[in-house]
Motif scaffolding. Structure first.
Motif: not given
Length: 184
Positions: A4-6, A10-14, A50-53
């Motif tokens: 789970e990433i914020k 919002e919480n995003l399941r990755c 970090n890349f995802l963010l």
């Protein structure tokens, strides 16, 4: 690994997948709105996060597209509409399959008309062809493209160059039809 990433509160399941042979980080969003990050084995998970963010704007745009598509398909009709149109869709599919299969000569076992949420059609390894009942609402050239597309999977169970060559034998302008269908 699922995490789970914020993302903007919002919480995003990755899904994070470390892969050998990969040279760069990759992000994808599938038709169910699932986000995947694939990264080379020599990059750490923290760098992948970090890349995802960094790519959050692109991800949000893709998720909006998925949601829009799902809303449109989910709100279109219902069980009663499906039951009302199923047999008409079956007759249309059979008629066009017979027409195009005169050219290809593929064998199939079963044809199913379904109330699918995200697909127009599919072909299984058991040689079953499945079509969305909403096919009857499409223009004739897109109906023909869909029929030929799934029929050609009986010859090539992938989207390789050979597959597209098969499709192109009867649907010369298949690229345009494919683009048009994705916009519906």
């Amino acid at each position: 690994m699922k995490k789970e990433i914020k993302l903007d509160g919002e919480n995003l399941r990755c899904f994070f997948r470390r892969k050998r042979g990969l040279n760069a980080l990759r992000i994808s969003v599938n038709s169910r709105g699932e986000v995947s990050v694939s990264y080379p084995w020599w990059i750490g998970e923290r760098k992948a996060e970090n890349f995802l963010l960094e790519k959050k704007d692109w991800i949000k745009k893709q998720l909006e597209k998925v949601q829009s598509e799902q809303d449109r398909l989910l709100n279109w009709g219902g069980r009663a509409e499906y039951l009302r149109n199923k047999e008409n869709a079956r007759m249309l599919v059979y008629r066009r399959l017979i027409h195009y299969n005169q050219f290809y000569g593929f064998e199939y076992r079963r044809i199913a008309i379904r109330d699918q949420r995200t697909r127009w059609g599919s072909c299984s390894t058991k040689r079953h062809l499945n079509f969305n009942y909403r096919i009857i609402f499409l223009p004739d050239e897109l109906v023909d493209y869909l029929i030929v597309h799934e029929l050609c999977h009986l010859g090539e169970m992938n989207h390789s160059k050979r597959f597209w060559e098969l499709v192109g034998k009867t649907i010369a302008d298949y690229k345009r039809h494919s683009r048009k269908l994705r916009k519906i």
